[in-house]
Design a protein around this motif. Structure first.
Motif, PDB file in Angstrom:
ATOM      1  N   ARG A 103     119.826  34.945  19.903  1.00 34.85           N
ATOM      2  CA  ARG A 103     120.267  33.905  20.836  1.00 34.85           C
ATOM      3  C   ARG A 103     120.800  32.684  20.112  1.00 34.85           C
ATOM      4  O   ARG A 103     120.843  31.595  20.673  1.00 34.85           O
ATOM      5  CB  ARG A 103     119.095  33.489  21.736  1.00 34.85           C
ATOM      6  CG  ARG A 103     118.625  34.600  22.677  1.00 34.85           C
ATOM      7  CD  ARG A 103     117.437  34.149  23.505  1.00 34.85           C
ATOM      8  NE  ARG A 103     117.714  32.887  24.179  1.00 34.85           N
ATOM      9  CZ  ARG A 103     116.892  31.837  24.163  1.00 34.85           C
ATOM     10  NH1 ARG A 103     115.760  31.865  23.520  1.00 34.85           N
ATOM     11  NH2 ARG A 103     117.215  30.725  24.798  1.00 34.85           N
ATOM     12  N   GLN A 104     121.229  32.863  18.854  1.00 38.87           N
ATOM     13  CA  GLN A 104     121.543  31.653  18.091  1.00 38.87           C
ATOM     14  C   GLN A 104     122.689  30.834  18.675  1.00 38.87           C
ATOM     15  O   GLN A 104     122.646  29.615  18.618  1.00 38.87           O
ATOM     16  CB  GLN A 104     121.766  31.950  16.605  1.00 38.87           C
ATOM     17  CG  GLN A 104     122.677  33.092  16.275  1.00 38.87           C
ATOM     18  CD  GLN A 104     122.711  33.345  14.756  1.00 38.87           C
ATOM     19  OE1 GLN A 104     122.977  32.433  13.981  1.00 38.87           O
ATOM     20  NE2 GLN A 104     122.438  34.553  14.341  1.00 38.87           N
ATOM     21  N   ASP A 105     123.694  31.481  19.271  1.00 36.55           N
ATOM     22  CA  ASP A 105     124.806  30.698  19.844  1.00 36.55           C
ATOM     23  C   ASP A 105     124.294  29.799  20.965  1.00 36.55           C
ATOM     24  O   ASP A 105     124.620  28.615  21.047  1.00 36.55           O
ATOM     25  CB  ASP A 105     125.892  31.620  20.395  1.00 36.55           C
ATOM     26  CG  ASP A 105     126.572  32.399  19.274  1.00 36.55           C
ATOM     27  OD1 ASP A 105     126.397  32.006  18.090  1.00 36.55           O
ATOM     28  OD2 ASP A 105     127.245  33.392  19.563  1.00 36.55           O
ATOM     29  N   GLU A 106     123.486  30.398  21.822  1.00 36.08           N
ATOM     30  CA  GLU A 106     122.901  29.662  22.941  1.00 36.08           C
ATOM     31  C   GLU A 106     121.989  28.537  22.439  1.00 36.08           C
ATOM     32  O   GLU A 106     122.000  27.419  22.965  1.00 36.08           O
ATOM     33  CB  GLU A 106     122.099  30.690  23.743  1.00 36.08           C
ATOM     34  CG  GLU A 106     121.478  30.221  25.005  1.00 36.08           C
ATOM     35  CD  GLU A 106     120.632  31.360  25.604  1.00 36.08           C
ATOM     36  OE1 GLU A 106     119.634  31.030  26.253  1.00 36.08           O
ATOM     37  OE2 GLU A 106     120.955  32.545  25.382  1.00 36.08           O
ATOM     38  N   LEU A 107     121.196  28.842  21.402  1.00 41.11           N
ATOM     39  CA  LEU A 107     120.274  27.840  20.881  1.00 41.11           C
ATOM     40  C   LEU A 107     121.016  26.690  20.212  1.00 41.11           C
ATOM     41  O   LEU A 107     120.602  25.535  20.328  1.00 41.11           O
ATOM     42  CB  LEU A 107     119.294  28.499  19.897  1.00 41.11           C
ATOM     43  CG  LEU A 107     118.303  29.469  20.559  1.00 41.11           C
ATOM     44  CD1 LEU A 107     117.560  30.284  19.515  1.00 41.11           C
ATOM     45  CD2 LEU A 107     117.322  28.718  21.452  1.00 41.11           C
ATOM     46  N   TRP A 108     122.123  27.005  19.524  1.00 45.54           N
ATOM     47  CA  TRP A 108     122.940  25.928  18.930  1.00 45.54           C
ATOM     48  C   TRP A 108     123.425  24.992  20.022  1.00 45.54           C
ATOM     49  O   TRP A 108     123.358  23.778  19.903  1.00 45.54           O
ATOM     50  CB  TRP A 108     124.169  26.491  18.239  1.00 45.54           C
ATOM     51  CG  TRP A 108     123.995  26.846  16.802  1.00 45.54           C
ATOM     52  CD1 TRP A 108     124.306  28.040  16.224  1.00 45.54           C
ATOM     53  CD2 TRP A 108     123.507  26.005  15.743  1.00 45.54           C
ATOM     54  NE1 TRP A 108     124.003  27.986  14.887  1.00 45.54           N
ATOM     55  CE2 TRP A 108     123.520  26.774  14.568  1.00 45.54           C
ATOM     56  CE3 TRP A 108     123.035  24.692  15.697  1.00 45.54           C
ATOM     57  CZ2 TRP A 108     123.103  26.269  13.336  1.00 45.54           C
ATOM     58  CZ3 TRP A 108     122.610  24.189  14.482  1.00 45.54           C
ATOM     59  CH2 TRP A 108     122.644  24.971  13.320  1.00 45.54           C
ATOM     60  N   ARG A 109     123.942  25.597  21.116  1.00 43.86           N
ATOM     61  CA  ARG A 109     124.475  24.779  22.213  1.00 43.86           C
ATOM     62  C   ARG A 109     123.375  23.897  22.779  1.00 43.86           C
ATOM     63  O   ARG A 109     123.579  22.709  23.039  1.00 43.86           O
ATOM     64  CB  ARG A 109     125.038  25.676  23.320  1.00 43.86           C
ATOM     65  CG  ARG A 109     126.495  26.055  23.095  1.00 43.86           C
ATOM     66  CD  ARG A 109     127.139  26.504  24.403  1.00 43.86           C
ATOM     67  NE  ARG A 109     126.396  27.595  25.026  1.00 43.86           N
ATOM     68  CZ  ARG A 109     126.537  28.879  24.705  1.00 43.86           C
ATOM     69  NH1 ARG A 109     127.379  29.233  23.760  1.00 43.86           N
ATOM     70  NH2 ARG A 109     125.825  29.807  25.319  1.00 43.86           N
ATOM     71  N   GLU A 110     122.184  24.511  22.964  1.00 41.33           N
ATOM     72  CA  GLU A 110     121.051  23.772  23.502  1.00 41.33           C
ATOM     73  C   GLU A 110     120.696  22.601  22.584  1.00 41.33           C
ATOM     74  O   GLU A 110     120.430  21.485  23.036  1.00 41.33           O
ATOM     75  CB  GLU A 110     119.878  24.757  23.566  1.00 41.33           C
ATOM     76  CG  GLU A 110     118.837  24.473  24.604  1.00 41.33           C
ATOM     77  CD  GLU A 110     117.846  25.635  24.642  1.00 41.33           C
ATOM     78  OE1 GLU A 110     116.777  25.484  24.008  1.00 41.33           O
ATOM     79  OE2 GLU A 110     118.143  26.673  25.258  1.00 41.33           O
ATOM     80  N   TYR A 111     120.679  22.886  21.289  1.00 41.03           N
ATOM     81  CA  TYR A 111     120.342  21.844  20.314  1.00 41.03           C
ATOM     82  C   TYR A 111     121.361  20.712  20.357  1.00 41.03           C
ATOM     83  O   TYR A 111     121.014  19.532  20.435  1.00 41.03           O
ATOM     84  CB  TYR A 111     120.272  22.475  18.920  1.00 41.03           C
ATOM     85  CG  TYR A 111     120.041  21.487  17.788  1.00 41.03           C
ATOM     86  CD1 TYR A 111     118.985  20.584  17.826  1.00 41.03           C
ATOM     87  CD2 TYR A 111     120.878  21.480  16.673  1.00 41.03           C
ATOM     88  CE1 TYR A 111     118.774  19.678  16.785  1.00 41.03           C
ATOM     89  CE2 TYR A 111     120.664  20.583  15.626  1.00 41.03           C
ATOM     90  CZ  TYR A 111     119.631  19.685  15.681  1.00 41.03           C
ATOM     91  OH  TYR A 111     119.424  18.799  14.659  1.00 41.03           O
ATOM     92  N   LEU A 112     122.647  21.069  20.333  1.00 45.57           N
ATOM     93  CA  LEU A 112     123.698  20.049  20.330  1.00 45.57           C
ATOM     94  C   LEU A 112     123.695  19.263  21.645  1.00 45.57           C
ATOM     95  O   LEU A 112     123.909  18.057  21.657  1.00 45.57           O
ATOM     96  CB  LEU A 112     125.060  20.699  20.070  1.00 45.57           C
ATOM     97  CG  LEU A 112     125.169  21.351  18.674  1.00 45.57           C
ATOM     98  CD1 LEU A 112     126.459  22.153  18.535  1.00 45.57           C
ATOM     99  CD2 LEU A 112     125.061  20.327  17.553  1.00 45.57           C
ATOM    100  N   ASP A 113     123.411  19.970  22.752  1.00 47.09           N
ATOM    101  CA  ASP A 113     123.322  19.283  24.051  1.00 47.09           C
ATOM    102  C   ASP A 113     122.161  18.297  24.059  1.00 47.09           C
ATOM    103  O   ASP A 113     122.261  17.195  24.590  1.00 47.09           O
ATOM    104  CB  ASP A 113     123.103  20.294  25.189  1.00 47.09           C
ATOM    105  CG  ASP A 113     124.369  21.101  25.478  1.00 47.09           C
ATOM    106  OD1 ASP A 113     125.435  20.744  24.925  1.00 47.09           O
ATOM    107  OD2 ASP A 113     124.283  22.086  26.238  1.00 47.09           O
TER     108      ASP A 113
END
Length: 139
Positions: A103-113
Motif C-alpha cells: 500500500r505504499q502509494d496510498e500511504l505516501w499520499r496519506e503522509y503527504l496529505d
C-alpha cells in the motif's frame, strides 16, 4: 496488535539497499517490493510514533535521508531496524511490512496529505523530543 495471520506472506529474502535507501522484501512467488526507508520510518509501529491510540500519532518529518544502519530479526515474526536517526523501537511484523509494501502509494499520499493538513514541511527537522513522562517502555 494483530498477530500473524496465516495468509500474510513471509519474505524469503530481505535486502537493505543503503545507497538507494530502500528495503527490498522478496517473496516466494518471485515478487519483490522495495519499500523506502523514509516510509518505513514515518510509519514505524513504535509507540513513540504511533502513540497509544488514534490521534496520538507523532507526525514524523525530516526523514527523507534516513537510512537503516542495522536490521535484526525478532523471533520468526518481525524485523527490528535501527535507523540512522537513532530510532530503533519499531517492531515491524510481517503484516506491517506487507501492508507498507503493498500500500505504499496510498500511504505516501496519506503522509503527504497529513503534512499538508498540519502545515508542516516534509523536510522540517523534528522538534526535540519532549522529556517522556516517566520512564519505561510500554509493551
Amino acid at each position: 496488535m494483530s498477530g500473524l495471520t496465516s495468509d500474510t506472506p513471509v519474505p524469503t529474502g530481505v535486502v537493505v539497499h543503503a545507497v538507494s535507501r530502500v528495503l527490498e522484501l522478496q517473496y516466494a512467488n518471485g515478487v519483490s517490493y522495495r519499500v523506502p526507508f523514509e516510509l518505513l520510518r514515518v510509519y514505524s509501529p513504535s509507540a513513540e510514533v504511533r502513540g497509544h491510540g488514534p490521534g496520538q500519532e507523532t507526525l514524523q518529518t525530516g526523514k527523507r535521508n534516513v537510512t537503516i544502519t542495522a536490521l535484526e530479526g525478532v523471533g520468526n515474526y518481525a524485523l527490528q531496524p535501527t535507523f540512522s536517526d537513532g530510532h530503533s523501537t519499531g517492531i515491524y511484523s510481517w503484516d506491517v511490512l506487507w501492508d507498507l509494501a503493498t500500500r505504499q502509494d496510498e500511504l505516501w499520499r496519506e503522509y503527504l496529505d497529513t503534512l499538508a493538513a498540519a502545515g508542516v514541511d516534509r523536510d522540517a527537522p523534528m522538534p526535540a523530543a519532549a522529556a517522556p513522562h516517566g520512564h519505561g517502555h510500554c509493551h
